[in-house]
Design an enzyme around this catalytic site. Structure first.
Site, PDB file in Angstrom:
ATOM      1  N   TYR A 160      -1.938  -1.655  10.700  1.00  0.00           N
ATOM      2  CA  TYR A 160      -2.115  -1.818   9.246  1.00  0.00           C
ATOM      3  C   TYR A 160      -0.902  -1.251   8.500  1.00  0.00           C
ATOM      4  O   TYR A 160      -0.314  -1.913   7.643  1.00  0.00           O
ATOM      5  CB  TYR A 160      -3.401  -1.127   8.783  1.00  0.00           C
ATOM      6  CG  TYR A 160      -3.601  -1.245   7.283  1.00  0.00           C
ATOM      7  CD1 TYR A 160      -3.837  -2.485   6.702  1.00  0.00           C
ATOM      8  CD2 TYR A 160      -3.526  -0.123   6.449  1.00  0.00           C
ATOM      9  CE1 TYR A 160      -3.992  -2.609   5.321  1.00  0.00           C
ATOM     10  CE2 TYR A 160      -3.677  -0.244   5.080  1.00  0.00           C
ATOM     11  CZ  TYR A 160      -3.913  -1.482   4.518  1.00  0.00           C
ATOM     12  OH  TYR A 160      -4.051  -1.613   3.156  1.00  0.00           O
ATOM     13  N   SER A 211       0.865  -1.180   0.000  1.00  0.00           N
ATOM     14  CA  SER A 211       0.000   0.000   0.000  1.00  0.00           C
ATOM     15  C   SER A 211       0.901   1.229   0.000  1.00  0.00           C
ATOM     16  O   SER A 211       2.057   1.165   0.443  1.00  0.00           O
ATOM     17  CB  SER A 211      -0.854   0.003   1.272  1.00  0.00           C
ATOM     18  OG  SER A 211      -1.439   1.271   1.474  1.00  0.00           O
TER      19      SER A 211
END
Ligand SMILES: NC(=O)c1ccc[n+]([C@@H]2O[C@H](COP(=O)([O-])OP(=O)(O)OC[C@H]3O[C@@H](n4cnc5c(N)ncnc54)[C@H](OP(=O)(O)O)[C@@H]3O)[C@@H](O)[C@H]2O)c1
Length: 281
Positions: free
Chosen positions: A156, A143
């Site tokens: 995360y 990401s």
């Protein structure tokens, strides 16, 4: 390296029941790859498998599994090691949103298992075969959050930083071997990811307000795989934001990142009301 020829190969896609994983399955099948699809939702995998078999005349197998559970990851890794997997797409993952101390400990743990540990175990299961055949590759969906700390998404962000660093290291280790290794680092994408965050106020943050489409993100990833890139960050805005860490001290970057991930006070209020409809605030 030449464009990767997927025709007749086998690609194993994790998290194929939705979003980016489903798009990987669709685009790889369209390029002639046979598929092994992994996720928990067996019904969704079966429906997608049926559609892709009919449309593209490829072989599609489904291996339903919960990748937060070590035994199930072990079972998938064992199957994968025994199968000739040409391309592994380590895509399954989810995020959580909020202050770390307030989030559920079990879900934070599962997030590390799915987003980081499962990817390592699956890569280890298939990489020796790829190296022996001098072909194939691994695409890991990291990401753009991987490039800086993520206050409000601490675990995360850390799992994605892990995925990025792991993949970049493998990219170097595999140079000259015929094996490709790519980290795909999207910014926000319109998939099931946002709902799975468990806090609707997240979408009011500067980061999650604007989203890209999953098809274009996967197309960019596969273009990167074709040219044997190490990292792909789709979209100019996302590429610029991901470079911020080069110009600021880490403490400044961490604070800026926290501000960009913070939801607006109005959205926090609405979120609280939605979660506790009886309360007055
Ligand atoms: N959307 C974004 O904004 C964004 C941005 C950057 C990176 N990413 C990354 O992109 C990847 C794909 O997410 P997405 O955006 O496509 O979200 P999504 O639509 O929610 O898809 C997530 C996929 O992961 C699977 N999954 C979740 N937990 C699992 C578990 N315990 N075991 C097995 N499979 C599991 C889900 O399948 P089941 O529920 O059926 O198990 C689903 O197929 C993730 O790694 C995510 O971190 C997303």
């Amino acid at each position: 390296m030449p464009t990767f020829d997927f025709a007749g190969t086998t690609s194993l896609v994790t998290g194929a029941s939705s979003g980016l994983g489903e798009q990987f399955a669709r685009q790889l099948a369209a390029r002639g790859s046979n598929l092994v699809l992994v996720a928990r939702s067996a019904d969704r995998l079966d429906a997608l498998a049926g559609e892709l078999r009919a449309r593209h005349r490829v072989t599609v197998t489904t291996w339903p599994a919960d990748l937060s559970l070590p035994d199930e990851v072990g079972r998938v890794a064992e199957h994968a090691a025994a199968t000739e997997v040409d391309v592994l797409v380590n895509n399954a993952g989810f995020g959580t949103y909020g202050s770390f101390a307030d989030l559920d400990a079990g879900r934070e743990h599962d997030e590390v298992m799915v987003n980081a540990v499962a990817g390592v175990d699956l890569a280890h299961a298939v990489l020796p075969g790829m190296l022996a055949r001098r072909s194939g590759g691994i695409i890991t969906v990291a990401s753009s959050i991987a490039f800086q700390p993520a206050p409000g998404q601490a675990v995360y962000g850390a799992t994605k930083a892990f995925a990025l660093a792991f993949t970049e290291a493998l990219w170097v280790e595999t140079r000259g071997s015929g094996v490709r290794v790519l980290a795909l680092c999207p910014g926000p994408v319109a998939t099931g990811f946002l709902a799975a965050l468990g806090d609707p106020s997240a979408t009011s943050s500067a980061v999650y307000r604007r989203t890209a489409g999953p098809a274009e993100v996967v197309r960019a990833g596969l273009r990167g795989f074709d040219r044997d890139a190490m990292t792909v960050i789709p979209g100019l805005r996302t590429r610029c934001l991901a470079q911020g860490h080069r110009f600021f001290p880490r403490a400044v970057m961490a604070r800026m990142s926290g501000r960009m991930l913070a939801s607006s006070p109005a959205a926090q209020h609405d979120g609280q009301q939605a979660r506790n409809p009886g309360t007055r605030t």
